[in-house]
Write an enzyme that holds these catalytic residues in place. Structure first.
Site, short mmCIF file in Angstrom:
data_model
loop_
_atom_site.label_atom_id
_atom_site.label_comp_id
_atom_site.label_asym_id
_atom_site.label_seq_id
_atom_site.Cartn_x
_atom_site.Cartn_y
_atom_site.Cartn_z
N LYS A 44 -58.74 -6.02 -27.98
CA LYS A 44 -59.78 -6.33 -28.95
C LYS A 44 -60.40 -5.04 -29.48
CE LYS A 44 -63.27 -6.85 -25.33
NZ LYS A 44 -64.31 -7.71 -24.73
N ARG A 143 -72.61 -16.09 -20.11
CA ARG A 143 -72.25 -15.85 -21.50
C ARG A 143 -71.47 -17.08 -21.95
NH1 ARG A 143 -69.10 -10.29 -22.87
NH2 ARG A 143 -67.45 -11.48 -21.86
N TYR A 272 -81.20 19.20 -39.14
CA TYR A 272 -82.39 18.40 -39.41
C TYR A 272 -83.37 18.47 -38.25
CZ TYR A 272 -79.76 16.18 -43.23
OH TYR A 272 -79.04 15.93 -44.36
N MET A 320 -74.59 13.26 -40.34
CA MET A 320 -73.67 12.17 -40.66
C MET A 320 -72.22 12.60 -40.68
SD MET A 320 -73.73 9.53 -43.90
CE MET A 320 -75.33 8.83 -43.44
#
Length: 379
Positions: A44, A143, A272, A320
């Protein structure tokens, strides 16, 4: 001198997938299993970021018996690529249109409740079709699945309908990677009680499976007829105390290229927020990869990479598309050189576990985070 292969000169960053490592991992895992126990590979989430189709093609030639995915589109992708082995859907399907697609693509769904099963029965009757189904019991994961106490009623309900062919009964372990095995033992005993109740009711028992990667490594009594292996297939142990159970080889590496080199004066801030400031003259390398590619921003100022067989410290906030390294201890670095962010180079290695422990997450999340703008390169 450039220290990189011309094959990847056009890529700013990429993911290497070592298929021989996958083959070795399959063989190592199978050595743990009883002769009658099958290996289901969980592929998956695009095979945990490794590329589902190519991974499937490789491991199915190496002894894997069947595949498991989480969503219908993942199964369709494998069928359209020519994969013909049984494919089980781990997630819950509740729509009529999806049931029709499951029939069309010969996939095998998980049934979690009688209500969900009724949707399948109604649709299959309209199609005049039958379908192998896997029933999930909740033994403590809380779950998906029907409560284990209700196993007999659930199976008897399913057996009313000729459209539903009972392929297996299974459950999922919640804490098999913990040093404390008490919850795993409790879940195991609940699963056994459910199976005993089914036998006492005269129900013919289909295939049984309970173990995930951790359960597979932990205890052979958890193996039953099949094990569902995900993380270990890709070469990572689900827990430190299970690492010695079998020799696994990480199959994924992350590489990127230096795009600029510059020297900064003392007191200069980097990236940043200026979370890093140079306390001396510092040579930095800008690398063309960032959090949009799957490098966690939380690793800012915490991660090390490998260049030319030596560690270099990442500095400043990861952005990013780019991150910065302190390369003051390197000489003659050039734009275009390859940086190993995850992987092994010489005697040094950076693993998904290293990243996960640095930021308080798990290696599963690290592997699944690498975005598709990073090409996958089979090596």
């Amino acid at each position: 001198m450039n220290h990189f292969s011309t094959e990847y000169q056009q890529q700013r960053a990429w993911v290497n997938i070592n298929h021989q490592a996958l083959i070795n991992n399959v063989q190592a895992l199978k050595s743990l299993l009883n002769p009658h126990t099958q290996l289901m590979a969980v592929i998956k989430a695009d095979a945990y970021g490794h590329g589902a189709v190519k991974v499937a093609q490789t491991i199915l030639q190496s002894g894997v018996d069947s595949l498991a995915i989480a969503t219908l589109p993942e199964g369709i992708e494998l069928r359209e690529a020519g994969i013909v082995v049984p494919i089980m859907i781990l997630g819950a399907i509740n729509s009529i249109e999806q049931v029709k697609d499951i029939v069309e693509y010969n996939l095998e769904p998980t049934l979690c409740t009688p209500h969900q099963a009724s949707i399948f029965v109604e649709t299959l009757a309209q199609l005049n079709a039958t379908l192998p189904v896997h029933l999930k019991l909740d033994t403590g994961m809380s779950r998906l699945g029907t409560h284990w106490h209700n196993a007999v009623d659930f199976v008897q309900y399913i057996q009313q309908f000729p459209q539903l062919q009972l392929a297996s009964i299974y459950s999922h372990l919640a804490t098999a990677d913990d040093v404390d095995t008490s919850v795993t033992k409790l879940q195991h005993s609940r699963f056994e009680e459910a199976i005993s109740a089914l036998k006492a009711s005269g129900i013919k028992i289909p295939r049984l499976h309970l173990a995930n990667s951790a359960g597979t490594l932990l205890d052979r009594t958890l193996h039953y007829d099949m094990v569902r292996v995900g993380l270990a297939l890709y070469g990572i142990s689900p827990a430190p105390h299970l690492k010695d159970k079998v020799k696994l080889q990480p199959a994924l590496e992350v590489k990127a290229r230096i795009t600029q080199i510059k020297t900064l004066s003392p007191g200069t801030g980097v990236s940043y927020g200026h979370t890093f400031k140079c306390d001396r003259s510092t040579t930095i390398a800008v690398v063309g990869i960032g959090y949009a590619d799957g490098i966690p921003r939380l690793l800012s100022n915490k991660m090390k990479v490998i260049i030319r067989g030596k560690f270099a410290q990442q500095i400043g906030n990861i952005t990013m598309d780019q991150l910065m390294l302190n390369v003051s201890n390197f000489s003659d670095l050039e734009v275009g050189e390859v940086v190993t962010l995850l992987g092994k180079e010489g005697d040094l290695e950076v693993t998904a576990d290293d990243w996960a422990s640095s930021i308080g997450t798990i290696s599963w999340e690290i592997l699944c985070s690498f975005k598709h703008r990073l090409p996958r390169v089979v090596i």
